[in-house]
Write an enzyme that holds these catalytic residues in place. Structure first.
Site, PDB file in Angstrom:
ATOM      1  N   GLU A  98       0.853  -1.195   0.000  1.00  0.00           N
ATOM      2  CA  GLU A  98       0.000   0.000   0.000  1.00  0.00           C
ATOM      3  C   GLU A  98       0.886   1.242   0.000  1.00  0.00           C
ATOM      4  OE1 GLU A  98      -2.564   1.560  -0.644  1.00  0.00           O
ATOM      5  OE2 GLU A  98      -4.059   1.427   0.945  1.00  0.00           O
ATOM      6  N   ASP A  99       0.393   2.329  -0.571  1.00  0.00           N
ATOM      7  CA  ASP A  99       1.186   3.560  -0.574  1.00  0.00           C
ATOM      8  C   ASP A  99       1.263   4.194   0.811  1.00  0.00           C
ATOM      9  OD1 ASP A  99      -1.510   4.247  -0.593  1.00  0.00           O
ATOM     10  OD2 ASP A  99      -1.381   5.634  -2.284  1.00  0.00           O
ATOM     11  N   ASP A 102      -3.464   5.629   6.681  1.00  0.00           N
ATOM     12  CA  ASP A 102      -3.930   6.831   7.362  1.00  0.00           C
ATOM     13  C   ASP A 102      -4.807   6.377   8.539  1.00  0.00           C
ATOM     14  OD1 ASP A 102      -4.699   9.425   7.901  1.00  0.00           O
ATOM     15  OD2 ASP A 102      -5.979   9.649   6.157  1.00  0.00           O
ATOM     16  N   PHE A 151      -1.301  16.298   3.787  1.00  0.00           N
ATOM     17  CA  PHE A 151      -1.635  15.509   2.602  1.00  0.00           C
ATOM     18  C   PHE A 151      -0.453  15.501   1.645  1.00  0.00           C
ATOM     19  CE2 PHE A 151      -3.686  14.370  -1.362  1.00  0.00           C
ATOM     20  CZ  PHE A 151      -4.486  13.320  -0.937  1.00  0.00           C
ATOM     21  N   ARG A 164       1.240  12.161  -9.598  1.00  0.00           N
ATOM     22  CA  ARG A 164       1.762  10.810  -9.335  1.00  0.00           C
ATOM     23  C   ARG A 164       3.196  10.635  -9.824  1.00  0.00           C
ATOM     24  NH1 ARG A 164      -2.513   7.477  -7.669  1.00  0.00           N
ATOM     25  NH2 ARG A 164      -4.511   7.894  -8.645  1.00  0.00           N
TER      26      ARG A 164
HETATM   27  P1  5GP Z   1      -7.078   4.951   5.223  1.00  0.00           P
HETATM   28  O1  5GP Z   1      -8.148   3.978   4.872  1.00  0.00           O
HETATM   29  O2  5GP Z   1      -5.890   4.336   5.916  1.00  0.00           O
HETATM   30  O3  5GP Z   1      -7.624   6.130   5.983  1.00  0.00           O
HETATM   31  O4  5GP Z   1      -6.617   5.609   3.885  1.00  0.00           O
HETATM   32  C1  5GP Z   1      -5.738   5.018   3.032  1.00  0.00           C
HETATM   33  C2  5GP Z   1      -5.877   5.618   1.650  1.00  0.00           C
HETATM   34  O5  5GP Z   1      -6.189   7.029   1.717  1.00  0.00           O
HETATM   35  C3  5GP Z   1      -4.565   5.533   0.926  1.00  0.00           C
HETATM   36  O6  5GP Z   1      -4.466   4.343   0.198  1.00  0.00           O
HETATM   37  C4  5GP Z   1      -4.618   6.732   0.020  1.00  0.00           C
HETATM   38  O7  5GP Z   1      -5.322   6.397  -1.151  1.00  0.00           O
HETATM   39  C5  5GP Z   1      -5.438   7.745   0.789  1.00  0.00           C
HETATM   40  N1  5GP Z   1      -4.587   8.698   1.508  1.00  0.00           N
HETATM   41  C6  5GP Z   1      -4.476   8.882   2.845  1.00  0.00           C
HETATM   42  N2  5GP Z   1      -3.614   9.871   3.143  1.00  0.00           N
HETATM   43  C7  5GP Z   1      -3.152  10.321   1.949  1.00  0.00           C
HETATM   44  C8  5GP Z   1      -2.197  11.349   1.580  1.00  0.00           C
HETATM   45  O8  5GP Z   1      -1.604  12.060   2.378  1.00  0.00           O
HETATM   46  N3  5GP Z   1      -1.990  11.501   0.233  1.00  0.00           N
HETATM   47  C9  5GP Z   1      -2.624  10.753  -0.726  1.00  0.00           C
HETATM   48  N4  5GP Z   1      -2.340  11.013  -2.001  1.00  0.00           N
HETATM   49  N5  5GP Z   1      -3.511   9.794  -0.404  1.00  0.00           N
HETATM   50  C10 5GP Z   1      -3.770   9.584   0.914  1.00  0.00           C
END
Ligand code: 5GP
Length: 176
Positions: A98-99, A102, A151, A164
């Site tokens: 995963e990237d 959060d 972000f 990207r």
């Molecule tokens: P979670 O479900 O953990 O809250 O969110 C994960 C997803 O939210 C990540 O796979 C990504 O797509 C998006 N996300 C959360 N924080 C960021 C951020 O700082 N930048 C970007 N581009 N995407 C984020």
């Protein structure tokens, strides 16, 4: 409208973080076979760099697209599988790539889904971890870089599909 503010992680910092994870993955799965599942689209650059640094492991790749509902910069807690895995999961060692983690909602949802399909093991790897924002409990087995709130874009991560291709990871800020 959001615009680029400053570089948070340089190319070199990212490269070292990816190298570190690859070393641990190579040790952990040495001599075995590993199904690496990339979460599109954000993880595509990280995953392509990572798998080329893993040695001594037979690697198979697959991809999923998950959609978490919310605005472009926050997730709401509801997750949908837009594109599922192509191949079987049963009996396999799986590493989800995963990237960024959060709230943890997306990965918790996906890991639970995978576990119901009878894999041998499921581990999670994320390039970036916003640990302080976690809302659900999820073990991230391999973390590249820790960050605070804010972000970020670049190295595969987007804001409304932009940025990207940036080689570094940048923080965005509101345009005045
Ligand atoms: P979670 O479900 O953990 O809250 O969110 C994960 C997803 O939210 C990540 O796979 C990504 O797509 C998006 N996300 C959360 N924080 C960021 C951020 O700082 N930048 C970007 N581009 N995407 C984020």
């Amino acid at each position: 409208m959001l615009k680029k503010k400053e570089i948070l992680f340089s190319k070199e910092e990212i490269d070292n973080a990816v190298e570190n994870i690859a070393r641990k993955v190579s040790e952990e799965y040495s001599g075995g076979e590993l199904l690496i599942v990339g979460v599109l689209k954000g993880a595509f650059i990280f995953m392509s760099d990572l798998i080329r640094k893993v040695h001594g492991v037979d690697i198979i790749v697959d991809f999923v697209i998950l959609r978490s509902y919310g605005s472009s910069t926050t997730s709401s807690g509801e997750v949908e599988v837009v594109k599922d895995l192509h191949g079987p999961v049963e009996g396999r060692d799986i590493l989800v790539v995963e990237d960024i983690v959060d709230t943890g909602v997306t990965l918790k949802f996906f890991k639970d889904q995978l576990l119901r399909r009878g894999p041998k093991s499921v581990k999670i790897c994320a390039l970036l971890d916003k640990r302080a924002r976690r809302e659900v409990e999820i073990d991230v087995d391999y973390v590249g870089l820790l960050m605070d709130d804010g972000f970020v874009v670049g190295y595969g991560l987007d804001c409304d599909e932009n940025y990207r291709n940036l080689p570094e990871i940048w923080v965005l800020e509101e345009e005045e």
